[in-house]
Design a protein around this motif. Structure first.
Motif, PDB file in Angstrom:
ATOM      1  N   VAL A  53       0.806  -1.222   0.000  1.00 24.36           N
ATOM      2  CA  VAL A  53       0.000   0.000   0.000  1.00 24.36           C
ATOM      3  C   VAL A  53       0.846   1.284   0.000  1.00 24.36           C
ATOM      4  CG1 VAL A  53      -1.622   1.346   1.427  1.00 24.36           C
ATOM      5  CG2 VAL A  53      -2.129  -1.033   0.853  1.00 24.36           C
ATOM      6  N   PRO A  54       1.853   1.431   0.855  1.00 25.99           N
ATOM      7  CA  PRO A  54       2.633   2.680   0.816  1.00 25.99           C
ATOM      8  C   PRO A  54       3.342   2.908  -0.529  1.00 25.99           C
ATOM      9  CG  PRO A  54       3.044   1.505   2.862  1.00 25.99           C
ATOM     10  CD  PRO A  54       2.256   0.583   1.983  1.00 25.99           C
ATOM     11  N   TYR A  55       3.837   1.851  -1.136  1.00 31.55           N
ATOM     12  CA  TYR A  55       4.519   1.987  -2.428  1.00 31.55           C
ATOM     13  C   TYR A  55       3.541   2.383  -3.536  1.00 31.55           C
ATOM     14  CZ  TYR A  55       8.435  -0.142  -0.035  1.00 31.55           C
ATOM     15  OH  TYR A  55       9.444  -0.393   0.859  1.00 31.55           O
ATOM     16  N   LEU A  56       2.346   1.807  -3.495  1.00 31.13           N
ATOM     17  CA  LEU A  56       1.332   2.171  -4.485  1.00 31.13           C
ATOM     18  C   LEU A  56       0.947   3.636  -4.338  1.00 31.13           C
ATOM     19  CD1 LEU A  56      -0.975  -0.979  -4.305  1.00 31.13           C
ATOM     20  CD2 LEU A  56       0.929  -0.545  -5.863  1.00 31.13           C
ATOM     21  N   ALA A  57       0.934   4.125  -3.104  1.00 37.21           N
ATOM     22  CA  ALA A  57       0.592   5.529  -2.851  1.00 37.21           C
ATOM     23  C   ALA A  57       1.671   6.473  -3.368  1.00 37.21           C
ATOM     24  CB  ALA A  57       0.382   5.759  -1.358  1.00 37.21           C
ATOM     25  N   LEU A  58       2.896   6.006  -3.459  1.00 39.49           N
ATOM     26  CA  LEU A  58       4.000   6.837  -3.942  1.00 39.49           C
ATOM     27  C   LEU A  58       4.214   6.718  -5.453  1.00 39.49           C
ATOM     28  CD1 LEU A  58       6.587   6.196  -1.093  1.00 39.49           C
ATOM     29  CD2 LEU A  58       5.134   8.213  -1.423  1.00 39.49           C
ATOM     30  N   ALA A  59       3.537   5.767  -6.080  1.00 39.94           N
ATOM     31  CA  ALA A  59       3.677   5.563  -7.523  1.00 39.94           C
ATOM     32  C   ALA A  59       2.942   6.654  -8.297  1.00 39.94           C
ATOM     33  CB  ALA A  59       3.118   4.198  -7.900  1.00 39.94           C
ATOM     34  N   ASP A  60       3.272   6.782  -9.553  1.00 36.77           N
ATOM     35  CA  ASP A  60       2.609   7.737 -10.436  1.00 36.77           C
ATOM     36  C   ASP A  60       1.393   7.064 -11.063  1.00 36.77           C
ATOM     37  OD1 ASP A  60       2.058   9.953 -11.966  1.00 36.77           O
ATOM     38  OD2 ASP A  60       3.591   9.539 -13.464  1.00 36.77           O
ATOM     39  N   GLY A  61       0.245   7.695 -10.975  1.00 37.17           N
ATOM     40  CA  GLY A  61      -0.964   7.163 -11.593  1.00 37.17           C
ATOM     41  C   GLY A  61      -1.725   6.212 -10.685  1.00 37.17           C
ATOM     42  N   LYS A  79      -5.534   4.264   5.708  1.00 34.69           N
ATOM     43  CA  LYS A  79      -5.905   5.478   6.432  1.00 34.69           C
ATOM     44  C   LYS A  79      -4.695   6.411   6.573  1.00 34.69           C
ATOM     45  CE  LYS A  79      -8.899   7.875   8.775  1.00 34.69           C
ATOM     46  NZ  LYS A  79      -9.919   8.613   8.047  1.00 34.69           N
ATOM     47  N   LEU A  80      -3.542   5.844   6.867  1.00 37.11           N
ATOM     48  CA  LEU A  80      -2.329   6.655   7.016  1.00 37.11           C
ATOM     49  C   LEU A  80      -1.945   7.342   5.714  1.00 37.11           C
ATOM     50  CD1 LEU A  80      -0.126   4.388   9.298  1.00 37.11           C
ATOM     51  CD2 LEU A  80      -1.014   6.655   9.843  1.00 37.11           C
ATOM     52  N   ILE A  81      -1.969   6.624   4.599  1.00 28.76           N
ATOM     53  CA  ILE A  81      -1.578   7.271   3.343  1.00 28.76           C
ATOM     54  C   ILE A  81      -2.600   8.310   2.900  1.00 28.76           C
ATOM     55  CG2 ILE A  81      -0.135   5.351   2.585  1.00 28.76           C
ATOM     56  CD1 ILE A  81      -2.428   4.765   0.517  1.00 28.76           C
ATOM     57  N   GLU A  82      -3.859   8.088   3.243  1.00 22.35           N
ATOM     58  CA  GLU A  82      -4.869   9.108   2.933  1.00 22.35           C
ATOM     59  C   GLU A  82      -4.602  10.375   3.743  1.00 22.35           C
ATOM     60  OE1 GLU A  82      -8.874   6.617   1.711  1.00 22.35           O
ATOM     61  OE2 GLU A  82      -8.396   6.795   3.845  1.00 22.35           O
ATOM     62  N   GLU A  83      -4.291  10.205   5.018  1.00 21.09           N
ATOM     63  CA  GLU A  83      -4.056  11.340   5.904  1.00 21.09           C
ATOM     64  C   GLU A  83      -2.733  12.047   5.628  1.00 21.09           C
ATOM     65  OE1 GLU A  83      -6.084  12.665   8.348  1.00 21.09           O
ATOM     66  OE2 GLU A  83      -7.624  11.300   7.602  1.00 21.09           O
ATOM     67  N   ILE A  84      -1.684  11.280   5.391  1.00 30.99           N
ATOM     68  CA  ILE A  84      -0.350  11.869   5.271  1.00 30.99           C
ATOM     69  C   ILE A  84      -0.101  12.482   3.897  1.00 30.99           C
ATOM     70  CG2 ILE A  84       2.131  11.356   5.284  1.00 30.99           C
ATOM     71  CD1 ILE A  84       1.505   9.292   7.513  1.00 30.99           C
ATOM     72  N   GLY A 105      -1.722   7.283  -6.890  1.00 32.71           N
ATOM     73  CA  GLY A 105      -0.508   7.702  -6.218  1.00 32.71           C
ATOM     74  C   GLY A 105      -0.135   9.148  -6.487  1.00 32.71           C
ATOM     75  N   CYS A 106       0.841   9.630  -5.727  1.00 33.30           N
ATOM     76  CA  CYS A 106       1.238  11.039  -5.806  1.00 33.30           C
ATOM     77  C   CYS A 106       2.501  11.253  -6.623  1.00 33.30           C
ATOM     78  CB  CYS A 106       1.443  11.571  -4.389  1.00 33.30           C
ATOM     79  SG  CYS A 106       2.825  10.797  -3.532  1.00 33.30           S
ATOM     80  N   ALA A 107       3.012  10.233  -7.264  1.00 32.73           N
ATOM     81  CA  ALA A 107       4.222  10.331  -8.094  1.00 32.73           C
ATOM     82  C   ALA A 107       5.410  10.835  -7.278  1.00 32.73           C
ATOM     83  CB  ALA A 107       3.971  11.189  -9.314  1.00 32.73           C
ATOM     84  N   LEU A 108       5.752  10.161  -6.265  1.00 26.94           N
ATOM     85  CA  LEU A 108       6.842  10.430  -5.312  1.00 26.94           C
ATOM     86  C   LEU A 108       7.349  11.873  -5.273  1.00 26.94           C
ATOM     87  CD1 LEU A 108       8.637   9.239  -3.158  1.00 26.94           C
ATOM     88  CD2 LEU A 108      10.271   8.616  -4.915  1.00 26.94           C
ATOM     89  N   ASN A 109       7.791  12.427  -6.371  1.00 22.65           N
ATOM     90  CA  ASN A 109       8.339  13.795  -6.359  1.00 22.65           C
ATOM     91  C   ASN A 109       7.276  14.851  -6.067  1.00 22.65           C
ATOM     92  OD1 ASN A 109      10.902  12.851  -6.966  1.00 22.65           O
ATOM     93  ND2 ASN A 109      10.551  12.989  -9.166  1.00 22.65           N
ATOM     94  N   ASN A 110       6.013  14.519  -6.252  1.00 27.54           N
ATOM     95  CA  ASN A 110       4.941  15.468  -6.014  1.00 27.54           C
ATOM     96  C   ASN A 110       4.293  15.301  -4.640  1.00 27.54           C
ATOM     97  OD1 ASN A 110       5.220  16.539  -8.632  1.00 27.54           O
ATOM     98  ND2 ASN A 110       3.986  14.885  -9.449  1.00 27.54           N
ATOM     99  N   CYS A 111       4.752  14.345  -3.854  1.00 28.48           N
ATOM    100  CA  CYS A 111       4.169  14.088  -2.535  1.00 28.48           C
ATOM    101  C   CYS A 111       4.548  15.195  -1.566  1.00 28.48           C
ATOM    102  CB  CYS A 111       4.640  12.740  -1.995  1.00 28.48           C
ATOM    103  SG  CYS A 111       4.136  11.344  -2.993  1.00 28.48           S
ATOM    104  N   ILE A 112       3.610  15.604  -0.796  1.00 24.83           N
ATOM    105  CA  ILE A 112       3.750  16.599   0.263  1.00 24.83           C
ATOM    106  C   ILE A 112       4.478  17.834  -0.152  1.00 24.83           C
ATOM    107  CG2 ILE A 112       4.454  17.026   2.639  1.00 24.83           C
ATOM    108  CD1 ILE A 112       3.778  14.208   3.263  1.00 24.83           C
TER     109      ILE A 112
END
Length: 112
Positions: A53-61, A79-84, A105-112
């Motif tokens: 799950v965390p890796y999928l959240a950091l992937a692009d698309g 829940k954590l990846i949705e919140e963070i 996902g947020c495409a790692l470079n675009n996260c936070i």
């Protein structure tokens, strides 16, 4: 135990031994668990799902996986990846049953 399916998925299974429990019974339990998972046709076993799950959240698309069982660990990670990082997650299924998880996902470079 593990099995590689025709689609390339690798599913794992195990059983804990304890004093008084025969090795044969431990093996039977692991085999029964693996057979039940194989019957679902899902691509990911429930031990791996929460770790992906965390890796999928950091992937692009959008990433979609099917899991042999949704667990409280999976739901906590979601829940954590949705919140963070604000990942968009859709879940089909409920705790204790097989399910499908879709994460944009947020495409790692675009996260936070």
């Amino acid at each position: 135990m593990w099995a590689k399916t025709e689609s390339g998925a690798i599913l794992g299974s195990s059983s804990l031994g304890k004093k008084g429990k025969s090795a044969e019974r431990v093996g039977e339990e692991a085999a029964e668990s693996l057979v039940e998972q194989l019957k679902t046709g899902c691509a990911v076993d429930h031990w791996l799902t929460d770790q992906l799950v965390p890796y999928l959240a950091l992937a692009d698309g959008e990433s979609v996986i099917t899991s042999t069982k949704l667990t409280s660990h999976v739901m906590t990670n979601i829940k954590l990846i949705e919140e963070i990082i604000g990942a968009d997650v859709k879940i089909k299924g409920s705790i204790g049953s097989e399910g499908e998880i879709s994460i944009r996902g947020c495409a790692l470079n675009n996260c936070i």
